[in-house]
Design a protein around this motif. Structure first.
Motif, PDB file in Angstrom:
ATOM      1  N   HIS A 135      37.278  48.962  32.325  1.00  0.00           N
ATOM      2  CA  HIS A 135      38.087  48.960  31.111  1.00  0.00           C
ATOM      3  C   HIS A 135      39.456  49.524  31.473  1.00  0.00           C
ATOM      4  CE1 HIS A 135      39.812  50.675  27.429  1.00  0.00           C
ATOM      5  NE2 HIS A 135      39.233  49.642  26.845  1.00  0.00           N
ATOM      6  N   ALA A 136      40.493  48.774  31.165  1.00  0.00           N
ATOM      7  CA  ALA A 136      41.872  49.223  31.399  1.00  0.00           C
ATOM      8  C   ALA A 136      42.580  49.289  30.056  1.00  0.00           C
ATOM      9  CB  ALA A 136      42.598  48.263  32.334  1.00  0.00           C
ATOM     10  N   ILE A 137      43.475  50.273  29.879  1.00  0.00           N
ATOM     11  CA  ILE A 137      44.110  50.426  28.567  1.00  0.00           C
ATOM     12  C   ILE A 137      45.309  49.508  28.365  1.00  0.00           C
ATOM     13  CG2 ILE A 137      43.280  52.760  28.172  1.00  0.00           C
ATOM     14  CD1 ILE A 137      46.053  53.792  28.906  1.00  0.00           C
ATOM     15  N   THR A 138      45.816  48.909  29.447  1.00  0.00           N
ATOM     16  CA  THR A 138      46.896  47.927  29.303  1.00  0.00           C
ATOM     17  C   THR A 138      46.650  46.752  30.246  1.00  0.00           C
ATOM     18  OG1 THR A 138      48.314  48.878  31.025  1.00  0.00           O
ATOM     19  CG2 THR A 138      48.596  49.749  28.782  1.00  0.00           C
ATOM     20  N   ASN A 139      47.283  45.634  29.923  1.00  0.00           N
ATOM     21  CA  ASN A 139      47.203  44.473  30.810  1.00  0.00           C
ATOM     22  C   ASN A 139      47.796  44.785  32.177  1.00  0.00           C
ATOM     23  OD1 ASN A 139      45.897  42.562  29.187  1.00  0.00           O
ATOM     24  ND2 ASN A 139      47.801  42.068  28.118  1.00  0.00           N
ATOM     25  N   GLU A 140      48.885  45.571  32.184  1.00  0.00           N
ATOM     26  CA  GLU A 140      49.544  45.909  33.445  1.00  0.00           C
ATOM     27  C   GLU A 140      48.609  46.702  34.358  1.00  0.00           C
ATOM     28  OE1 GLU A 140      50.978  46.528  30.393  1.00  0.00           O
ATOM     29  OE2 GLU A 140      52.313  44.789  30.462  1.00  0.00           O
ATOM     30  N   MET A 141      47.853  47.637  33.759  1.00  0.00           N
ATOM     31  CA  MET A 141      46.912  48.426  34.570  1.00  0.00           C
ATOM     32  C   MET A 141      45.783  47.555  35.101  1.00  0.00           C
ATOM     33  SD  MET A 141      46.681  52.054  32.657  1.00  0.00           S
ATOM     34  CE  MET A 141      48.114  53.091  32.489  1.00  0.00           C
ATOM     35  N   ALA A 142      45.313  46.623  34.286  1.00  0.00           N
ATOM     36  CA  ALA A 142      44.258  45.710  34.726  1.00  0.00           C
ATOM     37  C   ALA A 142      44.760  44.834  35.874  1.00  0.00           C
ATOM     38  CB  ALA A 142      43.781  44.850  33.563  1.00  0.00           C
ATOM     39  N   GLU A 143      45.965  44.286  35.717  1.00  0.00           N
ATOM     40  CA  GLU A 143      46.533  43.446  36.780  1.00  0.00           C
ATOM     41  C   GLU A 143      46.805  44.273  38.035  1.00  0.00           C
ATOM     42  OE1 GLU A 143      46.742  40.158  36.903  1.00  0.00           O
ATOM     43  OE2 GLU A 143      45.792  40.169  34.927  1.00  0.00           O
ATOM     44  N   GLY A 144      47.272  45.504  37.847  1.00  0.00           N
ATOM     45  CA  GLY A 144      47.521  46.382  38.984  1.00  0.00           C
ATOM     46  C   GLY A 144      46.251  46.658  39.771  1.00  0.00           C
ATOM     47  N   LEU A 145      45.158  46.834  39.048  1.00  0.00           N
ATOM     48  CA  LEU A 145      43.874  47.071  39.713  1.00  0.00           C
ATOM     49  C   LEU A 145      43.423  45.828  40.476  1.00  0.00           C
ATOM     50  CD1 LEU A 145      41.393  48.859  40.216  1.00  0.00           C
ATOM     51  CD2 LEU A 145      40.444  47.963  38.092  1.00  0.00           C
ATOM     52  N   LEU A 146      43.576  44.662  39.858  1.00  0.00           N
ATOM     53  CA  LEU A 146      43.162  43.416  40.515  1.00  0.00           C
ATOM     54  C   LEU A 146      44.003  43.129  41.755  1.00  0.00           C
ATOM     55  CD1 LEU A 146      42.540  41.197  37.359  1.00  0.00           C
ATOM     56  CD2 LEU A 146      40.811  42.125  38.912  1.00  0.00           C
ATOM     57  N   GLN A 147      45.274  43.541  41.761  1.00  0.00           N
ATOM     58  CA  GLN A 147      46.162  43.281  42.890  1.00  0.00           C
ATOM     59  C   GLN A 147      46.202  44.441  43.882  1.00  0.00           C
ATOM     60  OE1 GLN A 147      49.849  42.344  40.991  1.00  0.00           O
ATOM     61  NE2 GLN A 147      49.038  40.492  40.052  1.00  0.00           N
ATOM     62  N   SER A 148      45.537  45.534  43.552  1.00  0.00           N
ATOM     63  CA  SER A 148      45.561  46.733  44.393  1.00  0.00           C
ATOM     64  C   SER A 148      44.781  46.511  45.688  1.00  0.00           C
ATOM     65  CB  SER A 148      44.951  47.902  43.623  1.00  0.00           C
ATOM     66  OG  SER A 148      44.761  49.008  44.459  1.00  0.00           O
ATOM     67  N   ASP A 149      45.129  47.298  46.697  1.00  0.00           N
ATOM     68  CA  ASP A 149      44.402  47.240  47.961  1.00  0.00           C
ATOM     69  C   ASP A 149      43.364  48.357  48.058  1.00  0.00           C
ATOM     70  OD1 ASP A 149      46.295  49.248  48.186  1.00  0.00           O
ATOM     71  OD2 ASP A 149      46.729  48.838  50.284  1.00  0.00           O
ATOM     72  N   MET A 150      42.980  48.943  46.919  1.00  0.00           N
ATOM     73  CA  MET A 150      41.990  50.021  46.905  1.00  0.00           C
ATOM     74  C   MET A 150      40.674  49.561  47.527  1.00  0.00           C
ATOM     75  SD  MET A 150      40.428  52.207  43.689  1.00  0.00           S
ATOM     76  CE  MET A 150      41.973  52.919  43.193  1.00  0.00           C
ATOM     77  N   ASP A 151      40.224  48.365  47.161  1.00  0.00           N
ATOM     78  CA  ASP A 151      38.963  47.841  47.703  1.00  0.00           C
ATOM     79  C   ASP A 151      39.028  47.733  49.230  1.00  0.00           C
ATOM     80  OD1 ASP A 151      36.317  46.436  47.436  1.00  0.00           O
ATOM     81  OD2 ASP A 151      37.500  44.803  48.297  1.00  0.00           O
ATOM     82  N   ASP A 152      40.118  47.184  49.740  1.00  0.00           N
ATOM     83  CA  ASP A 152      40.274  47.040  51.192  1.00  0.00           C
ATOM     84  C   ASP A 152      40.305  48.390  51.895  1.00  0.00           C
ATOM     85  OD1 ASP A 152      40.383  44.292  50.859  1.00  0.00           O
ATOM     86  OD2 ASP A 152      42.585  44.254  50.793  1.00  0.00           O
ATOM     87  N   ARG A 153      40.976  49.358  51.290  1.00  0.00           N
ATOM     88  CA  ARG A 153      41.069  50.692  51.900  1.00  0.00           C
ATOM     89  C   ARG A 153      39.700  51.361  51.970  1.00  0.00           C
ATOM     90  NH1 ARG A 153      46.212  53.277  52.093  1.00  0.00           N
ATOM     91  NH2 ARG A 153      47.872  51.894  51.417  1.00  0.00           N
TER      92      ARG A 153
END
Length: 162
Positions: A135-153
């Motif tokens: 759950h993300a509170i804004t569309n920008e945060m949701a998109e940021g999570l989807l484009q983030s490299d957190m999973d790769d790291r």
């Protein structure tokens, strides 16, 4: 045996750092500290025996770099959430997104899910197989999570831990 001793010493040092009271004048506080360390070590031993699959995480440079990177991401997300909360218009657009987790172990997936939850503005709601519902509170945060490299790291850190 070395694992038990290092865990106990680490917990005791951490407790002393946080408590700020290691004087013998504070016997009750010191007793609580000793009791909590002993109980935690006992529970850790018991968990290793029950599932027969102990988790060993070594403090490697890659893990420490990940923690530093995560701290920066948490800081940036805190600023974003503060801007939303302090603005005169509450411009939120709550959204649920599914994020693919590429980690191979339960510890890796749990680390990914917890890292998402630690980042303000996003909360892990469910984990199913290799997907995490967030759950993300804004569309920008949701998109940021989807484009983030957190999973790769996290996957890279996980590969070094195993």
């Amino acid at each position: 045996m070395g694992h038990i001793i290092s865990l106990g010493v680490s917990l005791a040092a951490f407790w002393m750092l946080l408590s700020g009271s290691v004087s013998l004048d504070h016997k009750l506080v010191l007793g609580f500290g000793v009791a909590s360390v002993v109980l935690t070590v006992f529970l850790a031993l018991r968990m290793d025996r029950i599932d027969g699959n102990p988790v060993s995480i070594n403090l490697r440079p890659r893990l420490i770099r990940y923690w530093i990177w995560l701290a920066k991401e948490i800081g940036k997300a805190n600023i974003d959430v503060a801007k939303i909360v302090l603005s005169t218009k509450l411009e939120i657009s709550p959204r649920m997104v599914r994020v693919k987790a590429t980690q191979k172990t339960d510890v890796g997936i749990a680390t990914f899910a917890n890292s998402i939850t630690l980042t303000p503005g996003t909360v892990t709601v469910d984990i199913e197989d290799d997907e995490i519902l967030v759950h993300a509170i804004t569309n920008e945060m949701a998109e940021g999570l989807l484009q983030s490299d957190m999973d790769d790291r996290i996957t890279a850190v996980e590969a070094r831990i195993r």
